[in-house]
Structures are given as structure tokens and as C-alpha cells.
Design an enzyme around this catalytic site. Structure first.
Site, PDB file in Angstrom:
ATOM      1  N   GLN A 172       0.888  -1.115  -0.023  1.00  0.00           N
ATOM      2  CA  GLN A 172      -0.062   0.076  -0.276  1.00  0.00           C
ATOM      3  C   GLN A 172       0.812   1.146   0.045  1.00  0.00           C
ATOM      4  O   GLN A 172       1.610   1.522   0.939  1.00  0.00           O
ATOM      5  CB  GLN A 172      -0.956  -0.156   1.184  1.00  0.00           C
ATOM      6  CG  GLN A 172      -1.598   1.283   1.524  1.00  0.00           C
ATOM      7  CD  GLN A 172      -2.373   1.701   0.374  1.00  0.00           C
ATOM      8  OE1 GLN A 172      -3.162   0.874  -0.067  1.00  0.00           O
ATOM      9  NE2 GLN A 172      -2.429   3.042  -0.025  1.00  0.00           N
ATOM     10  N   GLY A 306     -10.681   0.722  -1.012  1.00  0.00           N
ATOM     11  CA  GLY A 306     -10.072   0.611  -2.166  1.00  0.00           C
ATOM     12  C   GLY A 306      -8.855   1.619  -2.471  1.00  0.00           C
ATOM     13  O   GLY A 306      -8.657   2.442  -1.770  1.00  0.00           O
ATOM     14  N   GLU A 308      -6.710   2.960  -5.789  1.00  0.00           N
ATOM     15  CA  GLU A 308      -6.565   3.030  -7.136  1.00  0.00           C
ATOM     16  C   GLU A 308      -5.399   2.794  -8.004  1.00  0.00           C
ATOM     17  O   GLU A 308      -5.243   3.770  -8.736  1.00  0.00           O
ATOM     18  CB  GLU A 308      -7.203   4.652  -7.290  1.00  0.00           C
ATOM     19  CG  GLU A 308      -6.228   5.626  -7.006  1.00  0.00           C
ATOM     20  CD  GLU A 308      -6.302   6.241  -5.610  1.00  0.00           C
ATOM     21  OE1 GLU A 308      -6.710   5.681  -4.508  1.00  0.00           O
ATOM     22  OE2 GLU A 308      -5.932   7.446  -5.468  1.00  0.00           O
ATOM     23  N   ASN A 309      -4.665   1.768  -7.685  1.00  0.00           N
ATOM     24  CA  ASN A 309      -3.535   1.552  -8.313  1.00  0.00           C
ATOM     25  C   ASN A 309      -3.800   1.189  -9.776  1.00  0.00           C
ATOM     26  O   ASN A 309      -4.878   0.754 -10.056  1.00  0.00           O
ATOM     27  CB  ASN A 309      -3.098   0.175  -7.850  1.00  0.00           C
ATOM     28  CG  ASN A 309      -2.503   0.443  -6.100  1.00  0.00           C
ATOM     29  OD1 ASN A 309      -2.929  -0.372  -5.283  1.00  0.00           O
ATOM     30  ND2 ASN A 309      -1.941   1.504  -6.085  1.00  0.00           N
ATOM     31  N   GLU A 333     -13.025   4.268  -7.057  1.00  0.00           N
ATOM     32  CA  GLU A 333     -11.653   4.033  -7.573  1.00  0.00           C
ATOM     33  C   GLU A 333     -11.191   4.065  -8.927  1.00  0.00           C
ATOM     34  O   GLU A 333     -10.279   4.300  -9.531  1.00  0.00           O
ATOM     35  CB  GLU A 333     -11.145   2.564  -7.182  1.00  0.00           C
ATOM     36  CG  GLU A 333     -11.090   2.273  -5.558  1.00  0.00           C
ATOM     37  CD  GLU A 333     -11.006   3.533  -4.695  1.00  0.00           C
ATOM     38  OE1 GLU A 333      -9.780   4.119  -4.908  1.00  0.00           O
ATOM     39  OE2 GLU A 333     -11.200   3.440  -3.474  1.00  0.00           O
ATOM     40  N   GLU A 355      -9.169  13.430  -4.028  1.00  0.00           N
ATOM     41  CA  GLU A 355     -10.260  12.902  -3.298  1.00  0.00           C
ATOM     42  C   GLU A 355     -11.579  13.689  -3.506  1.00  0.00           C
ATOM     43  O   GLU A 355     -12.670  12.900  -3.602  1.00  0.00           O
ATOM     44  CB  GLU A 355      -9.905  12.580  -1.641  1.00  0.00           C
ATOM     45  CG  GLU A 355      -8.659  11.490  -1.513  1.00  0.00           C
ATOM     46  CD  GLU A 355      -9.075   9.959  -2.261  1.00  0.00           C
ATOM     47  OE1 GLU A 355     -10.077   9.858  -2.555  1.00  0.00           O
ATOM     48  OE2 GLU A 355      -7.894   9.385  -2.337  1.00  0.00           O
ATOM     49  N   TYR A 422     -12.519  14.601   1.059  1.00  0.00           N
ATOM     50  CA  TYR A 422     -13.525  13.630   0.084  1.00  0.00           C
ATOM     51  C   TYR A 422     -14.862  14.717   0.004  1.00  0.00           C
ATOM     52  O   TYR A 422     -15.336  15.096  -1.171  1.00  0.00           O
ATOM     53  CB  TYR A 422     -14.070  12.508   0.744  1.00  0.00           C
ATOM     54  CG  TYR A 422     -12.806  11.536   0.915  1.00  0.00           C
ATOM     55  CD1 TYR A 422     -11.814  11.677   1.723  1.00  0.00           C
ATOM     56  CD2 TYR A 422     -12.630  10.636  -0.114  1.00  0.00           C
ATOM     57  CE1 TYR A 422     -10.836  10.747   1.896  1.00  0.00           C
ATOM     58  CE2 TYR A 422     -11.744   9.523   0.007  1.00  0.00           C
ATOM     59  CZ  TYR A 422     -10.643   9.551   0.746  1.00  0.00           C
ATOM     60  OH  TYR A 422      -9.632   8.667   0.880  1.00  0.00           O
ATOM     61  N   LYS A 598     -11.354   2.216   8.261  1.00  0.00           N
ATOM     62  CA  LYS A 598     -12.548   2.964   8.127  1.00  0.00           C
ATOM     63  C   LYS A 598     -13.665   2.454   9.136  1.00  0.00           C
ATOM     64  O   LYS A 598     -14.435   3.208   9.827  1.00  0.00           O
ATOM     65  CB  LYS A 598     -13.126   3.336   6.792  1.00  0.00           C
ATOM     66  CG  LYS A 598     -14.704   4.035   6.695  1.00  0.00           C
ATOM     67  CD  LYS A 598     -15.226   3.808   5.251  1.00  0.00           C
ATOM     68  CE  LYS A 598     -16.650   3.573   5.602  1.00  0.00           C
ATOM     69  NZ  LYS A 598     -17.370   3.689   4.187  1.00  0.00           N
TER      70      LYS A 598
HETATM   71  N1  BES Z   1      -7.022   6.713  -2.371  1.00  0.00           N
HETATM   72  C1  BES Z   1      -7.916   6.326  -1.502  1.00  0.00           C
HETATM   73  C2  BES Z   1      -7.127   5.357  -0.242  1.00  0.00           C
HETATM   74  C3  BES Z   1      -6.144   6.162   0.414  1.00  0.00           C
HETATM   75  C4  BES Z   1      -6.067   7.470   0.724  1.00  0.00           C
HETATM   76  C5  BES Z   1      -4.877   5.542   0.873  1.00  0.00           C
HETATM   77  C6  BES Z   1      -5.166   7.964   1.572  1.00  0.00           C
HETATM   78  C7  BES Z   1      -3.952   6.117   1.503  1.00  0.00           C
HETATM   79  C8  BES Z   1      -3.936   7.293   2.011  1.00  0.00           C
HETATM   80  C9  BES Z   1      -9.030   5.541  -1.892  1.00  0.00           C
HETATM   81  O1  BES Z   1      -9.190   5.899  -3.135  1.00  0.00           O
HETATM   82  C10 BES Z   1     -10.057   5.726  -0.978  1.00  0.00           C
HETATM   83  O2  BES Z   1     -10.491   7.194  -0.975  1.00  0.00           O
HETATM   84  N2  BES Z   1     -10.567   4.822  -0.629  1.00  0.00           N
HETATM   85  C11 BES Z   1     -11.819   4.855   0.457  1.00  0.00           C
HETATM   86  C12 BES Z   1     -12.921   4.519  -0.452  1.00  0.00           C
HETATM   87  C13 BES Z   1     -13.822   5.802  -0.828  1.00  0.00           C
HETATM   88  C14 BES Z   1     -15.146   5.115  -1.452  1.00  0.00           C
HETATM   89  C15 BES Z   1     -14.274   6.679   0.099  1.00  0.00           C
HETATM   90  C16 BES Z   1     -11.813   3.970   1.298  1.00  0.00           C
HETATM   91  O3  BES Z   1     -10.672   3.237   1.698  1.00  0.00           O
HETATM   92  O4  BES Z   1     -12.525   3.984   2.386  1.00  0.00           O
HETATM   93 ZN    ZN Z   2      -9.980   7.943  -3.167  1.00  0.00          ZN
END
Ligand code: BES
Ligand code: ZN
Length: 645
Positions: A172, A306, A308-309, A333, A355, A422, A598
Site C-alpha cells: 500500500q 479501495g 486506485e492502483n 476507485e 479525493e 472527500y 474506516k
Molecule cells: N486513495 C484512497 C485511499 C487512500 C487515501 C490511501 C489516503 C492512503 C491514503 C482511496 O481511493 C479511497 O479513498 N478509499 C476509500 C473509499 C472511498 C469510497 C471513500 C476507503 O478506503 O474507504
Molecule cells: Zn479515493
């Protein structure tokens, strides 16, 4: 090349900010004007300077990374070589790389001659600068090993996988974790192409966030080798690897999913709509530029929903609900393939550009595919969470953490990760959409992605572009948007448009009926509601329900045993707030069976907030669960459980 474009735009930003002075200069009042940072870039390079990297790209920068690594599951190390192609300025004869915990054996030039290098002092957040004297070399080869505690990597025992027989490894990278397995310039503004050869044990398969050149693998001493290539320059946090007992199922001409064999069918069923999603996204904002869009469902300790790789989104198995009700995560993603991967936050203070844009775009995809009702309900859930989250920040609506552009000096970028980038970000874009009309805003966004494809983006450069190409001097529009307030000031500006869902209005009434009038849970309509309505209902219930009422609810609605992680999460939060003992086994099960931050962090936090009742429960569960969590999750929970509360 991108550097020039960025400099030109930053110059535009400069001249623009000259006519639109930042808030503290034009005397606009704010909740904490004294603490307001300078919003105008002093220099182009100042605006884009990444304080979370030791790199000095203006002297020497990495253009291409070639990895040749073995996976040592016994020692939990990646071991081998990173060969870096460099671009240097005439006066620069050294390069500074980022590293964290890497053990460097030697560094040589293309002739195989050893180069001098030095590992600087380790900073707990940034790691150590690795400085290499180049002696004119344009390519260097680093022989190294990652540390067993590498922050990016999680090495799973067979017991932590679905199949229980073979180990698993995943990485990650975001935000600044990749320096713990790749010695490169780990800064989102320094885009790099890459290729890799990964040797894994005979019975495992490697997948990466690039083109898969050897789906079947190749014979290699001690196992099998897999090769990959990414020929488009990407931010280095987007280089990702997973190794496990993986099988692939195609979903469409350019989409498919990898998972452990026992998970593959459920995963493919959940993700059936993916090909349609890619088509929908393209209709909105232009061609998908990465070739394939595949996904991998990881073991449950994956710390995010998720990631987004590129070409290969990494997913939590907790998104599999059986009814495709949590696929907004895929929309999210996928949307990053534009906002984030194509146009990338230049620094972690600009994270909202990744985001916020993505959350807005995600919801547009959901609306196109599943209709306005569902999209608005999802907006409303996020909006409610955002309000609660900002209220809970230190300082509430005047907390600096509620700005879109955040000050991360001395902080881990991870600390800036809240709902603000976000959902405040998405709300800001929805406001612009409402003011200029959807058609105009869509045309602007599409042109934005085209104009800045494969480039880093700063907040100021975006705002300059927005003013130049969308607002175009329309003073009434400029005034009605309150851009600087949205971006540089805390809280939610008063021109925000709160999402209104008529279906939620009915759900809220049902929650009131249940709480006040003692209505039987069977008669509320829950069975007919979609996931968003169920979550809303649970969130809307008072935090002071008698145990019998909670028991009724659980019995009638099957909450403790639901396979839907979002509903379970909402239920467990309600149960904890009510100190409802019968739910403790379900809390225990959930927290010991997955490590998605989360879900995990708020549940531990809620338990700790319940003092003498909850803290011991949190501690008992965490003692069991901690060894199974990724460092991202255990890092956050450690802070909650050890730091006060
Ligand atoms: N890019 C993020 C995950 C992330 C953010 C990893 C900051 C490391 C540092 C990913 O796109 C994301 O936002 N994932 C969310 C899901 C989304 C639907 C809000 C998650 O993991 O909950
Ligand atoms: Zn994201």
C-alpha cells in the site's frame, strides 16, 4: 516537459492571485484569520514543493524505476535490485532518494563501479534521505532489502487468507509508504515510468499496477518470475504489488478481477457492472487512458476500502455484500483513473484535488448508472458524516483540519486524511456545478483532465485554471462561489447546498416512530429499503434506546448477522453508544475478522469513549486483532488506545 507547463500555470496563478488577493490580504474576515497561512504561492516551486520528500528534483530526478525483486516470505523481505534512470542538471552530481528502513548493500553505475552513498538521519515520518554521488552516471543500480516491518508491505500468514493454505503479500503506497520498499523519489509530483520482475514461490502469483507481461509466469531459480511494465509516467505511490494464491476472472473486454480461488465467484458476481462503469466514466470525462481496468480482492486485513492502483484497483473483501449495494467504491476507485492518477495532487496538502474530485466523479457515475435517487442518498449519507466529523474535530467548524488545502508541516500526510478532502471537496464541486450548470461544468472538467493529463496539480494552479477557463472574469459568479472560503478556510461556507433526499425524509420519520412510539421493527419498511436507507435509519436512531428495543431491532432485522459491512458498522456503532452488551460478540467478530481502518478505528474510538464499559472491551479485542492488522490500521488504533481517551 510537465515542469514547464506547471511553471507556466503557476505563473498564471501568480498573476491571478495578484488581482484576487488571498483572504488575509483583502481583509475578508474568517473564524481564525490570524492562523491563516499564505495562500498565494511565492514562487512556482514553492507552491509545488513537497515537504514529505527529501528529493531535490530540480537538481536530479528519477525518470524510470526498474525493479528486480525476490519475495522472501520466511524473512518477510523483498530483496534485489532497483535500477533508476536519472535526469540531472549540468551542475548536479548527486541525487537524493527517499527511503525508510531499507537496507542498502551497494550502489553501482552502469559499468558496475561502486558509487559513494550516504543514508541520512531517520525521521520518524519521512524516513531517511539516501544521497548518491553520481560521478556523471545517468543510471544507478541499488542492491537492497526491505525491512520486515516495512510500512507499505503486509506479509500475511496462511491463516489470514481465505484459502488458509498459502501466505500472501500486498503493498500500500499512498501516501508516503512506498519508500519502505522502493528506493526512489517518493513524491507525487515526480512521475516515473517503471518495470518490474518479481520472483515468487512456485505456488503463488504476482500481480502489479502495470501491464502484465507474463500472466503464466516464467521459470526462475527458487520459484517463478512475473514481469510488468508501466510505460506512462505515474506518481510513485501508485506502484503496487500483490502476491498470493490468485485466480483471474474476466468481466468484460477490458475488465476483470483477481481473487483467491474461494472468493473469485462472489467477487466476480459483485463486480459485474464494472465494464459498464468504465463506459459511463468515459462518457462523462473522456477516454480511459490506462488500457485495462482490473481489480483484486485482497484478504480482509487490507486497510482501505479501495486503492486506485493504475490498471489494478486493490479492494477490501468487505465490499462484497452479495447484492452489489456497495459498488460506489468501484465507481470511486475507477474515477481516480482521471482525478488522481491522470491529474495528480502535487503535494499531500493538495490531497482534496484527488479525493474531492473523485468523490464528485464517483457520485456522477452512480447517478448515470443507478439513477438520481441512489446518488442523492449516497451524497446525503456522506454529508451527514462530514458534519459530524467536523463537529468532532478539535475546534469544530473553525478547526484548520476542515480546510480543503491543509497545512501538513511536521505532520504525517495520514493525519490529513478525514472526510473533509472527500466530502467538503465534492460539495464544493457540486456547488460550482449548480452555479454554472451541469453541461458547462462537465465540459470544463473534461478539458481539465485533457489539458493536465499525466501532470501534477496544485490547488493554486487548479484555481487559476478554473478562473481562466470557467469563470472567465464573471464577477457575479466569482462572488457567488466564495472560492477562497471553501478552499483556504475552515468549516462549511454558507452557500453550500445540502443534499436533499425525499426517501431519507421518510426513513427519518420511521426512525422517529420506532424510537418514540415503540413501533414494531417489522412494520417500518426496513425489508424494502436499500442499503443507504438502512444505514440512514440506524444512524438516525437515538443513542439512548433501552436494551429491549435494541434486541427487538436486532432480532427483527438480523443486524448482528448481516453480511453487509456498512449496515453492520452502523449497527455496531449504535450498539456501542447504547452500551448494549449482547452486541459485544458481533463487535469482537467484526474487529478480528477484518482490518479496514474506516470500520476499525471508529469502533475502537466509540468503545474507548464509553469509558469503564467500553475501554476494557476495546483492549481485549485489540490484543487479539492487532497482529493481524496492516500498519496503517494498527498505527491509527495504537494512537486511540494509548493516547488518552
Ligand atoms: N486513495 C484512497 C485511499 C487512500 C487515501 C490511501 C489516503 C492512503 C491514503 C482511496 O481511493 C479511497 O479513498 N478509499 C476509500 C473509499 C472511498 C469510497 C471513500 C476507503 O478506503 O474507504
Ligand atoms: Zn479515493
Amino acid at each position: 516537459m510537465y515542469k514547464l507547463a506547471l511553471a507556466a500555470l503557476a505563473a498564471a496563478a501568480l498573476s491571478l492571485t495578484a488581482c484576487n488577493p488571498p483572504p488575509e490580504q483583502n481583509g475578508q474576515s474568517g473564524a481564525d484569520a490570524a492562523a491563516e497561512p499564505r495562500t498565494a504561492p511565492v514562487l512556482a516551486s514553492e507552491d509545488a514543493r513537497d515537504i514529505h520528500s527529501y528529493a531535490r528534483p530540480e537538481i536530479a530526478r528519477v525518470k524510470h524505476v526498474a525493479l528486480n525483486l525476490g519475495t522472501n516470505f520466511r524473512d518477510k523481505r523483498l530483496e534485489g535490485y532497483a535500477t533508476l534512470d536519472l535526469e540531472t542538471q549540468s551542475d548536479g552530481d548527486e541525487i537524493i532518494l527517499d527511503s525508510k528502513g531499507l537496507e542498502i548493500e551497494d550502489i553501482v553505475n552502469p559499468q558496475g563501479q561502486k558509487l559513494q552513498w550516504q543514508m541520512g538521519k531517520a525521521d520518524p515520518i519521512l524516513g531517511s534521505p539516501l544521497t548518491v554521488k553520481l560521478g556523471g552516471a545517468k543510471q544507478i543500480r541499488i542492491k537492497y532489502k526491505s525491512a520486515p516491518q516495512s510500512g507499505a508491505l503486509q506479509w500475511l500468514d496462511p491463516a489470514q487468507t481465505a484459502g488458509k493454505k498459502r501466505p500472501f503479500l500486498f503493498s500500500q503506497g499512498e501516501a508516503i509508504l512506498n519508500r519502505s520498499w522502493i528506493p526512489t523519489q517518493d513524491s507525487p509530483g515526480i512521475r516515473q515510468t517503471w518495470d518490474a520482475r518479481i520472483v515468487v514461490p512456485q505456488d503463488l502469483r504476482a500481480v502489479m499496477s502495470g501491464e502484465d507481461l507474463t500472466p503464466e509466469g516464467e521459470a526462475a531459480p527458487g520459484g517463478k518470475a512475473y514481469r510488468f511494465r508501466m510505460d506512462k509516467p505515474v506518481a510513485p505511490y501508485l506502484i503496487a504489488l500483490a502476491v498470493g494464491d490468485l485466480k483471474f476472472q474476466s468481466l468484460g473486454p477490458r475488465t476483470g478481477v483477481y481473487a483467491e480461488p474461494s472468493m473469485l465467484k462472489a467477487a466476480a458476481n459483485e463486480l459485474t457492472d464494472t465494464e459498464k462503469m468504465v463506459e459511463t466514466a468515459e462518457k462523462l470525462y473522456g477516454p480511459y487512458r490506462w488500457g485495462r481496468y482490473d481489480m483484486i480482492v485482497l484478504p480482509p486485513s487490507f486497510p482501505f476500502g479501495g486503492m486506485e492502483n493504475p490498471r489494478l484497483t486493490f479492494l477490501t473483501p468487505t465490499m462484497i455484500a452479495g447484492d452489489r449495494s456497495l459498488v460506489s467504491l468501484i465507481a470511486h476507485e475507477l474515477a481516480h483513473s482521471w482525478s488522481g492518477n491522470l491529474v495528480t495532487n502535487a503535494t499531500w496538502s493538495d490531497f482534496w484535488l484527488n479525493e474531492g474530485f473523485t468523490s464528485y466523479f464517483e457520485n456522477r457515475i452512480m447517478e448515470s448508472l443507478y439513477g438520481r435517487d441512489r446518488a442523492v442518498m449516497e451524497q446525503a449519507l456522506a454529508w451527514e458524516d462530514l458534519g459530524k466529523e467536523i463537529q468532532g474535530l478539535d475546534g469544530g467548524m473553525s478547526s484548520p483540519a476542515s480546510r480543503l488545502h491543509i497545512d501538513l508541516a511536521g505532520k504525517d500526510p495520514d493525519e490529513g486524511m478525514s472526510g473533509v478532502p472527500y466530502d467538503k471537496g465534492a460539495a464544493f464541486l457540486r456547488l460550482i456545478e449548480a452555479k454554472v450548470g451541469r453541461e458547462r461544468f462537465d465540459a470544463y472538467l473534461r478539458s481539465y483532465f485533457d489539458r493536465f493529463a499525466f501532470q501534477p496539480m496544485t490547488t493554486n494552479v487548479f484555481l487559476a485554471d478554473l478562473r481562466k477557463n470557467l469563470i472567465k472574469g464573471d464577477q457575479a459568479l466569482e462572488g457567488s462561489l466564495k472560492i477562497d472560503e471553501w478552499v483556504f478556510r475552515p468549516g462549511i461556507p454558507d452557500n453550500a447546498i445540502a443534499p436533499q433526499s425525499p426517501r431519507f425524509a421518510r426513513v427519518d420519520q420511521a426512525a422517529q416512530r420506532f424510537a418514540a412510539a415503540g413501533t414494531a421493527p417489522e412494520s417500518l419498511g426496513f425489508a424494502d429499503w436499500v442499503t443507504a436507507e438502512r444505514v440512514r435509519f440506524l444512524n438516525a436512531l437515538p443513542r439512548s434506546l433501552p436494551a429491549e428495543r435494541l434486541a427487538d431491532l436486532d432480532r427483527a432485522l438480523g443486524l448482528s448477522n448481516t453480511g453487509n459491512s456498512e449496515i453492520l458498522f452502523a449497527w455496531l456503532r449504535l450498539a456501542i453508544a447504547n452500551r448494549y452488551d449482547p452486541a459485544v460478540p458481533a463487535i469482537d467478530r467484526f474487529l478480528t475478522s477484518m482490518g479496514r481502518r474506516k470500520f476499525a478505528a471508529p469502533l475502537y474510538e466509540d468503545l474507548v469513549a464509553q469509558g469503564a464499559w467500553g475501554r476494557p472491551i476495546a483492549q481485549r479485542i485489540y490484543a487479539k486483532a492487532r497482529p493481524t492488522y496492516h500498519s496503517v490500521t494498527s498505527g491509527s488504533v495504537d494512537k486511540l488506545l494509548n493516547g488518552g481517551g
